[in-house]
Design a protein around this motif. Structure first.
Motif, PDB file in Angstrom:
ATOM      1  N   VAL A 297       0.849  -1.193   0.000  1.00 29.93           N
ATOM      2  CA  VAL A 297       0.000   0.000   0.000  1.00 29.93           C
ATOM      3  C   VAL A 297       0.883   1.240   0.000  1.00 29.93           C
ATOM      4  CG1 VAL A 297      -2.016  -1.106   1.026  1.00 29.93           C
ATOM      5  CG2 VAL A 297      -0.251  -0.186   2.526  1.00 29.93           C
ATOM      6  N   LEU A 298       0.305   2.350  -0.435  1.00 35.22           N
ATOM      7  CA  LEU A 298       1.095   3.554  -0.710  1.00 35.22           C
ATOM      8  C   LEU A 298       0.564   4.750   0.075  1.00 35.22           C
ATOM      9  CD1 LEU A 298       0.404   1.949  -3.608  1.00 35.22           C
ATOM     10  CD2 LEU A 298       1.854   3.720  -4.522  1.00 35.22           C
ATOM     11  N   SER A 299       1.464   5.638   0.436  1.00 40.39           N
ATOM     12  CA  SER A 299       1.085   6.884   1.086  1.00 40.39           C
ATOM     13  C   SER A 299       1.857   8.030   0.443  1.00 40.39           C
ATOM     14  CB  SER A 299       1.414   6.795   2.580  1.00 40.39           C
ATOM     15  OG  SER A 299       1.019   7.976   3.240  1.00 40.39           O
ATOM     16  N   GLY A 300       1.126   9.078   0.037  1.00 43.51           N
ATOM     17  CA  GLY A 300       1.775  10.239  -0.571  1.00 43.51           C
ATOM     18  C   GLY A 300       1.938  11.334   0.469  1.00 43.51           C
ATOM     19  N   GLN A 368       6.402  13.025  -1.976  1.00 44.14           N
ATOM     20  CA  GLN A 368       7.229  11.930  -1.449  1.00 44.14           C
ATOM     21  C   GLN A 368       6.295  10.743  -1.290  1.00 44.14           C
ATOM     22  OE1 GLN A 368       7.341  10.147   1.642  1.00 44.14           O
ATOM     23  NE2 GLN A 368       9.341   9.228   1.333  1.00 44.14           N
ATOM     24  N   VAL A 369       6.695   9.602  -1.791  1.00 47.55           N
ATOM     25  CA  VAL A 369       5.834   8.424  -1.684  1.00 47.55           C
ATOM     26  C   VAL A 369       6.539   7.366  -0.846  1.00 47.55           C
ATOM     27  CG1 VAL A 369       4.592   6.625  -2.939  1.00 47.55           C
ATOM     28  CG2 VAL A 369       4.746   8.922  -3.904  1.00 47.55           C
ATOM     29  N   THR A 370       5.838   6.877   0.156  1.00 52.62           N
ATOM     30  CA  THR A 370       6.329   5.771   0.972  1.00 52.62           C
ATOM     31  C   THR A 370       5.447   4.567   0.691  1.00 52.62           C
ATOM     32  OG1 THR A 370       7.078   7.307   2.684  1.00 52.62           O
ATOM     33  CG2 THR A 370       6.791   5.022   3.349  1.00 52.62           C
ATOM     34  N   ILE A 371       6.045   3.390   0.664  1.00 51.54           N
ATOM     35  CA  ILE A 371       5.261   2.174   0.457  1.00 51.54           C
ATOM     36  C   ILE A 371       5.500   1.216   1.619  1.00 51.54           C
ATOM     37  CG2 ILE A 371       5.112   2.304  -2.060  1.00 51.54           C
ATOM     38  CD1 ILE A 371       7.477   0.437  -2.304  1.00 51.54           C
ATOM     39  N   ALA A 372       4.468   0.414   1.893  1.00 43.82           N
ATOM     40  CA  ALA A 372       4.585  -0.628   2.927  1.00 43.82           C
ATOM     41  C   ALA A 372       4.345  -1.963   2.246  1.00 43.82           C
ATOM     42  CB  ALA A 372       3.563  -0.396   4.036  1.00 43.82           C
ATOM     43  N   LEU A 373       5.381  -2.813   2.258  1.00 42.96           N
ATOM     44  CA  LEU A 373       5.286  -4.148   1.653  1.00 42.96           C
ATOM     45  C   LEU A 373       4.870  -5.121   2.748  1.00 42.96           C
ATOM     46  CD1 LEU A 373       7.693  -2.463   0.224  1.00 42.96           C
ATOM     47  CD2 LEU A 373       8.341  -4.638  -0.756  1.00 42.96           C
ATOM     48  N   ILE A 374       3.697  -5.675   2.594  1.00 35.19           N
ATOM     49  CA  ILE A 374       3.153  -6.483   3.689  1.00 35.19           C
ATOM     50  C   ILE A 374       3.611  -7.931   3.530  1.00 35.19           C
ATOM     51  CG2 ILE A 374       1.008  -7.313   4.722  1.00 35.19           C
ATOM     52  CD1 ILE A 374      -0.078  -4.429   4.130  1.00 35.19           C
ATOM     53  N   ARG A 375       4.161  -8.437   4.616  1.00 38.73           N
ATOM     54  CA  ARG A 375       4.805  -9.750   4.608  1.00 38.73           C
ATOM     55  C   ARG A 375       3.723 -10.820   4.707  1.00 38.73           C
ATOM     56  NH1 ARG A 375       5.924 -12.655   8.859  1.00 38.73           N
ATOM     57  NH2 ARG A 375       5.631 -10.962  10.352  1.00 38.73           N
ATOM     58  N   ASP A 376       3.477 -11.538   3.608  1.00 40.90           N
ATOM     59  CA  ASP A 376       2.379 -12.513   3.579  1.00 40.90           C
ATOM     60  C   ASP A 376       2.912 -13.948   3.660  1.00 40.90           C
ATOM     61  OD1 ASP A 376       3.484 -12.023   1.055  1.00 40.90           O
ATOM     62  OD2 ASP A 376       1.613 -12.271  -0.051  1.00 40.90           O
ATOM     63  N   GLY A 377       2.041 -14.854   4.131  1.00 42.86           N
ATOM     64  CA  GLY A 377       2.385 -16.271   4.096  1.00 42.86           C
ATOM     65  C   GLY A 377       2.786 -16.889   5.414  1.00 42.86           C
ATOM     66  N   TYR A 378       2.771 -16.126   6.489  1.00 42.65           N
ATOM     67  CA  TYR A 378       3.186 -16.663   7.789  1.00 42.65           C
ATOM     68  C   TYR A 378       1.989 -16.823   8.738  1.00 42.65           C
ATOM     69  CZ  TYR A 378       7.908 -15.310   6.246  1.00 42.65           C
ATOM     70  OH  TYR A 378       9.076 -15.161   5.536  1.00 42.65           O
ATOM     71  N   HIS A 379       1.180 -15.794   8.814  1.00 42.47           N
ATOM     72  CA  HIS A 379      -0.005 -15.807   9.677  1.00 42.47           C
ATOM     73  C   HIS A 379      -1.015 -16.819   9.118  1.00 42.47           C
ATOM     74  CE1 HIS A 379      -3.788 -14.246  11.388  1.00 42.47           C
ATOM     75  NE2 HIS A 379      -3.053 -13.607  12.284  1.00 42.47           N
ATOM     76  N   PRO A 380      -1.754 -17.513   9.999  1.00 42.00           N
ATOM     77  CA  PRO A 380      -2.724 -18.497   9.488  1.00 42.00           C
ATOM     78  C   PRO A 380      -3.764 -17.893   8.536  1.00 42.00           C
ATOM     79  CG  PRO A 380      -2.497 -18.640  11.886  1.00 42.00           C
ATOM     80  CD  PRO A 380      -1.670 -17.477  11.459  1.00 42.00           C
ATOM     81  N   ASP A 381      -4.043 -16.593   8.677  1.00 43.42           N
ATOM     82  CA  ASP A 381      -5.018 -15.939   7.803  1.00 43.42           C
ATOM     83  C   ASP A 381      -4.332 -15.273   6.602  1.00 43.42           C
ATOM     84  OD1 ASP A 381      -7.490 -15.022   6.938  1.00 43.42           O
ATOM     85  OD2 ASP A 381      -7.323 -13.143   8.069  1.00 43.42           O
ATOM     86  N   SER A 382      -3.139 -15.734   6.277  1.00 41.37           N
ATOM     87  CA  SER A 382      -2.424 -15.161   5.128  1.00 41.37           C
ATOM     88  C   SER A 382      -1.877 -16.305   4.281  1.00 41.37           C
ATOM     89  CB  SER A 382      -1.287 -14.258   5.624  1.00 41.37           C
ATOM     90  OG  SER A 382      -0.578 -13.720   4.532  1.00 41.37           O
ATOM     91  N   GLN A 383      -2.764 -16.888   3.501  1.00 44.45           N
ATOM     92  CA  GLN A 383      -2.406 -18.082   2.717  1.00 44.45           C
ATOM     93  C   GLN A 383      -2.004 -17.738   1.287  1.00 44.45           C
ATOM     94  OE1 GLN A 383      -2.202 -21.265   3.997  1.00 44.45           O
ATOM     95  NE2 GLN A 383      -2.504 -20.219   5.935  1.00 44.45           N
ATOM     96  N   GLY A 384      -1.972 -16.450   0.957  1.00 45.29           N
ATOM     97  CA  GLY A 384      -1.543 -16.047  -0.378  1.00 45.29           C
ATOM     98  C   GLY A 384      -2.598 -16.269  -1.428  1.00 45.29           C
ATOM     99  N   GLY A 385      -2.145 -16.346  -2.675  1.00 44.18           N
ATOM    100  CA  GLY A 385      -3.080 -16.485  -3.789  1.00 44.18           C
ATOM    101  C   GLY A 385      -2.938 -17.827  -4.460  1.00 44.18           C
ATOM    102  N   GLN A 386      -3.672 -17.971  -5.542  1.00 39.18           N
ATOM    103  CA  GLN A 386      -3.628 -19.231  -6.281  1.00 39.18           C
ATOM    104  C   GLN A 386      -3.666 -18.942  -7.781  1.00 39.18           C
ATOM    105  OE1 GLN A 386      -6.423 -22.165  -4.997  1.00 39.18           O
ATOM    106  NE2 GLN A 386      -5.937 -23.569  -6.666  1.00 39.18           N
TER     107      GLN A 386
END
Lengths: 533, 168
Positions: A297-300, A368-386
């Motif tokens: 996600v991005l923030s300006g 100025q743009v800051t981005i947050a890269l969210i770390r997916d695949g570890y939490h049980p509710d973060s199973q990624g895509g298919q």
């Protein structure tokens, strides 16, 4: 000053390159090893295997473009160098995905950030994903080797103002920050890495490992798309490829490649897609599942003076303050970075149209743009895509879970706090319905209440990982910890598809280091310990 | 040609029911080569609304910028993969078709005959719609127009942006 184009020079010296768009009839080729894809995995594997004295064929679906073609304009770079002209999206169109498609893969267009695999990721893989032999100590020599090979070192120059704001915000708030290591040599600090390096400073596969492999006699096919793995009784016996025309649409010419060993390095979407389309054994139905994106996600932030976020090394500072804060499998963490700001990128990844959009664009140089890269695949509710096969290609479903949205909300707050702390006059979370916020106090209240939803909230990704995981347990993995298929004796996978979770870090150095280890082991196996020729 | 399902298929299950109409869904196909359909008229109507505030004030310059953007839109579309092109053409065809317009905008009035405020209203309705399909249509058009306009170096002066001159 004239820029020497090493690709043009090499081709003139006799490198074996075939642009498949020029082929008129079906043909067959053979080598010791055939590698599908020429990005971070394919490039490193090609160099190591050809240096071991093996004959190597590299096959790339994209075109061979080089510094002479890189004119620093998005309108040229996106259609020439990116998957789907940089307009690739998940099936519901809620996430835009930037991936390279040219010789060199994403390394030709990435922003040079080079980070070793975080120890937390390695520990999680060892504990939960049956990955063996990949702890920080075991990997250190491989990272050192690749850091040396690709001139990866700290960017010891003043960060540009875009990165400088991230650094200043972190200093003011007492947050962690790190000076980024970049794979550059003789960088001109212009800020156009994402459009292909026009001065060949970026040590991408295009100017490093692929030329070395070609010097060693390897063959390169560009505009050739591998469409099928032909296999029988646990062995691959050929790869079938389709020649593509200059617009990357299939011609009628088919190519057949035969080898002792085959390596898939087509990336985290195309490697699993190719395996699925070829009915490769997959008894536990793992292929294409758990595809991770570091959804971002991005923030300006609008500053009083010029930020000129298009100018200078695109990424030179990151903050890991929030990546592992809640433990690996706790609430999703996020890495804070900045992206380069160029006209198409920012015009398309911001909100609205008409006067409000024009006003935002008029502040282009103060943004100025800051981005947050969210770390997916570890939490049980973060199973990624298919990844699913479709009649014409593939679709990637990636449901954005509640855990993701909770992380996104925290990330917007962190980014706003950081930007105000660094001196922003106002902050705009890039999610439809949000106004400019004029203080951290206002931002804190407003972000706590903001509506977040697919298609309203801008979510992007430049890091596709997973879909063909590695490990020792066949219930959890398709290939072993050396990338060797559990089911096909002469097939390996060497790219980001093997990661069983996301990394929590930009992936290129992880792919380089782990591929160096695995390709070296494969070279030893294939040469039976023979001395390199 | 394959039947496309991006809009028509989804409409059959959602918007068509919501709007209470029987959907006639003609076979959709990509324009054949040589049969160039560039939707200039349609985009010519939308551009002044979507690029309001960005286009130059002087009438002749404004017209030139719009024409340049129309050319860029055509180039942008040509660079998209076939599937995305097909989805986009389907949307654009619907916007040129009275029944399609009814489905997408609840009105058969051609876009050409609508005022800028009507067009803004249409875009805002899509933008804030509960139907993912209409949101997608809004975002697809928005991204195409913005990317095409800002792709052109002629339009960068307002941003005070220029690429470096490395090779003089």
């Amino acid at each position: 000053m004239a820029i020497i184009d090493p690709i043009v020079t090499g081709l003139n010296s006799g490198w074996l390159h075939t642009d498949a768009s020029q082929l008129q009839e079906n043909q067959q080729f053979e080598a010791d090893v055939v590698i599908v894809g020429t990005g971070a995995g394919g490039g490193v594997a090609a160099e190591i295997l050809s240096q071991a004295g093996l004959s190597v064929i590299m096959i790339e679906a994209g075109p061979l473009k080089s510094s002479s073609d890189f004119n620093m304009e998005e309108r040229v770079a996106y259609p020439n160098l990116y998957q789907q002209a940089a307009a690739m999206k998940t099936a519901d169109k809620a996430i835009g995905i930037f991936q390279g498609r040219a010789v060199g893969g994403s390394t030709t267009i990435n922003w040079t950030t080079s980070i070793r695999t975080p120890k937390e990721a390695l520990a999680f893989w060892a504990q939960h994903k049956s990955v063996a032999g990949l702890d920080p100590d075991a990997l250190a020599p491989w990272f050192e080797q690749m850091e040396q090979r690709l001139n990866i070192h700290e960017w010891n120059y003043e960060p540009n103002r875009n990165n400088g704001a991230l650094k200043q915000g972190c200093i003011n708030l007492g947050w962690d920050y790190t000076v980024i290591k970049r794979n550059v040599a003789g960088c001109w600090n212009t800020g156009y890495c994402g459009m292909g390096c026009p001065v060949n400073a970026k040590q991408s596969m295009l100017v490093t490992t692929i030329p070395t492999a070609l010097e060693k006699g390897a063959q390169l096919f560009s505009r050739a798309k591998v469409v099928k793995i032909e296999h029988h009784n646990g062995q691959v016996f050929a790869l079938k490829a389709q020649a593509l025309d200059v617009n990357l649409r299939p011609t009628s010419v088919e190519l057949l490649f035969k080898a002792k060993h085959y390596i898939l390095s087509a990336g985290a979407i195309h490697t699993p897609t190719l395996m699925m389309r070829s009915d490769v054994p997959d008894p536990y139905q793992l292929l294409g599942k758990r595809t991770f994106l570091h959804p971002t996600v991005l923030s300006g932030g609008v500053f009083a003076d010029a930020i000129n976020a298009h100018s200078g090394a695109p990424q030179s500072i990151y903050s890991d303050e929030f990546v592992w804060k809640n433990g690996a499998d706790g609430e999703l963490g996020y890495k804070l970075e900045v992206p380069p700001v160029h006209p198409i990128l920012i015009a398309s990844k911001t909100l609205g149209y008409g006067a409000s959009h024009a006003e935002l664009m008029a502040q282009f140089n103060q943004l100025q743009v800051t981005i947050a890269l969210i770390r997916d695949g570890y939490h049980p509710d973060s199973q990624g895509g298919q990844v699913h096969l479709t009649s014409t290609g593939f679709a990637l479903d990636y449901p954005l879970s509640e855990a993701f949205w909770r992380a996104a909300r925290r990330a917007y707050a962190s980014m706003a706090e950081l930007q105000f702390s660094a001196g922003a006059l106002k902050v705009l979370p890039i999610s439809d319905g949000m106004p400019y916020l004029s203080s951290w106090k206002e931002a804190k209240e407003s972000i706590a209440q903001m509506d977040l939803a697919p298609l309203r909230t801008i979510v992007a990704s430049a890091h596709v990982m997973g879909g063909c995981p590695f490990g020792e347990d066949e219930k959890l993995s398709m290939v072993n910890s050396y990338g060797q298929s559990h089911y096909l004796d002469n097939l390996s996978v060497m790219d980001g598809s093997i990661f069983p979770t996301s990394l929590g870090a930009n992936p290129q150095l992880s792919i380089y280091g782990i591929t160096a280890r695995n390709a070296t082991a494969l070279a030893q196996k294939l040469t039976d310990g023979r001395e390199p020729q | 040609m394959n039947r496309r399902t991006f809009l028509l298929g989804a409409f059959a299950g959602t918007a068509a029911i919501a709007l209470g109409v029987n959907l006639y869904s003609p076979e959709f196909s990509l324009p054949d080569e040589g049969e160039e359909k560039d939707y200039r008229l349609l985009f010519g109507v939308l551009l002044p609304v979507m690029l309001d505030g960005a286009l130059p004030d002087v009438a002749t310059h404004k017209q030139a910028a719009q024409n340049r953007t129309l050319d860029a839109i055509k180039q942008s579309i040509a660079g998209l993969p076939d599937e995305q092109q097909a989805e986009l053409f389907e949307l654009l065809d619907m916007l040129e078709n009275r029944l399609g317009l009814l489905l997408l905008t609840s009105s058969m009035t051609p876009l050409l005959m609508r005022s800028p405020s009507d067009l803004t209203q249409m875009l805002e309705t899509w933008r804030h719609s509960y139907f993912a399909l209409l949101q997608t249509a809004y975002l697809g058009l928005r991204e195409l127009v913005m990317a095409s306009y800002y792709a052109c170096p002629e339009h960068w002066s307002r941003l005070h942006y220029a690429k470096p001159e490395l090779f003089k």
